[in-house]
Design an enzyme around this catalytic site. Structure first.
Site, PDB file in Angstrom:
ATOM      1  CE1 TYR A  53     -28.368  29.808 -35.538  1.00 53.32           C
ATOM      2  CE2 TYR A  53     -28.729  31.640 -37.026  1.00 53.32           C
ATOM      3  CZ  TYR A  53     -28.015  30.531 -36.662  1.00 53.32           C
ATOM      4  OH  TYR A  53     -26.927  30.149 -37.405  1.00 53.32           O
ATOM      5  CG  HIS A 111     -28.719  24.311 -37.998  1.00 51.83           C
ATOM      6  ND1 HIS A 111     -29.441  25.278 -37.366  1.00 51.83           N
ATOM      7  CD2 HIS A 111     -27.430  24.691 -37.881  1.00 51.83           C
ATOM      8  CE1 HIS A 111     -28.628  26.211 -36.900  1.00 51.83           C
ATOM      9  NE2 HIS A 111     -27.399  25.876 -37.192  1.00 51.83           N
TER      10      HIS A 111
END
Ligand code: A2P
Length: 280
Positions: A53, A111
């Protein structure tokens, strides 16, 4: 019950808030600080970020500026595909901790599953947990096949599997598998990135309870027993999404929401990501 007192027990003995706050696409220091301030005031304690992010430093600065005590927070971050592999994972998590201005995360996730360093990355997470840099370890976007494969070599199994989950993608078989294996399912994009909010059935159910479609969806997640991390940068919505503890959906209403499933993803297909070694 309210958002602040609603914790789930993980298989490793730790606890995690059932409802958390997603920080994907929350960008810029001012927005980050205001958003986290609003969310903390509304009772959110779990904050979910990721190396991918690009906002871990802003998250760390926000907590510092707001002077929120570390022991009041449950912090999650995730290892990006580019940082997978044993050494790179360790190094990248040390960097994440520096950015987050903390000595540990409460939950560290892989992730996405990728073939290139599937077992090595997990071995690094096990080591980071042993060293105290992560209190709990888990995965994200793993399907049954990835979890079964991981089990062939893992010393300990993930306690959380964070997956795309909302009324257009209900993933019932995976929810059952995770439940049977003491893995808490956590929903990312619990509102389907807003795509599902216009469904008439959600409006109807919401009207009957004096709640919005978003609140109906979050209540559906709550009653399904999964963890979920809605994101908003608007104060009123942040508060609204935390205000779901004073009504209940009937079994019939739960079924009506289940029936919206049409296998619709907003993100990538995990098995293809595994095969291509990156989010294609
Ligand atoms: P915004 O940040 O502008 O409020 P998800 O968590 O499934 O990814 O969905 C997040 C999307 O849904 C964001 O675009 C967010 O927009 C929007 N959203 C979040 N909460 C609400 C709400 N209560 N009502 C309407 N839209 C919402």
């Amino acid at each position: 019950m309210n958002i602040k007192d609603n914790w789930l027990k993980l298989a490793d003995g730790n606890q995690m808030p059932q409802e958390g706050f997603g920080l994907y696409k929350v960008d810029g220091q001012e927005t980050m600080t205001n958003t986290i301030r609003d969310a903390y005031k509304a009772g959110y304690r779990l904050f979910d970020t990721a190396q991918l992010y690009g906002n871990e430093a802003a998250v760390g600065t926000a907590f510092k500026n707001l002077q929120i005590p570390r022991d009041q927070l449950f912090l999650t971050t995730k290892v990006a595909e580019d940082n997978q592999g044993y050494d790179q994972t360790i190094k990248s998590v040390q960097e994440s901790l520096k950015k987050l201005q903390t000595d540990y995360v409460d939950l560290l996730l892989v992730h996405w599953p990728i073939e290139r360093s599937f077992f090595e990355t997990w071995r690094a997470l096990e080591e980071l947990k042993r060293a105290g840099l992560a209190k709990s370890i888990g995965v994200s976007n793993y399907q049954m096949i990835h979890l079964q494969y991981l089990a062939t070599k893992a010393d300990e199994m993930p306690v959380v599997d964070q997956i795309e989950l909302h009324p257009l993608l209900t993933q019932k078989p995976l929810l059952k598998f995770n439940h049977d294996h003491r893995i808490i399912t956590q929903a990312w994009s619990p509102l389907g990135r807003g795509a599902v909010l216009g469904e008439p059935v959600l409006k109807e159910i919401g009207t009957a309870h004096g709640k919005s479609p978003a609140q109906v969806i979050l209540r559906w997640h709550l009653q399904n027993g999964v963890s979920f991390i809605p994101k908003s940068v608007h104060t009123a919505r942040i508060q609204q999404n935390a205000d779901i503890y004073d009504f209940a959906l009937s079994p019939d209403e739960m079924h009506q929401i289940d029936a919206l499933n049409n296998y619709q993803r907003t993100g990538r297909e995990p098995e293809l990501t595994y095969e291509y070694d990156h989010q294609y």
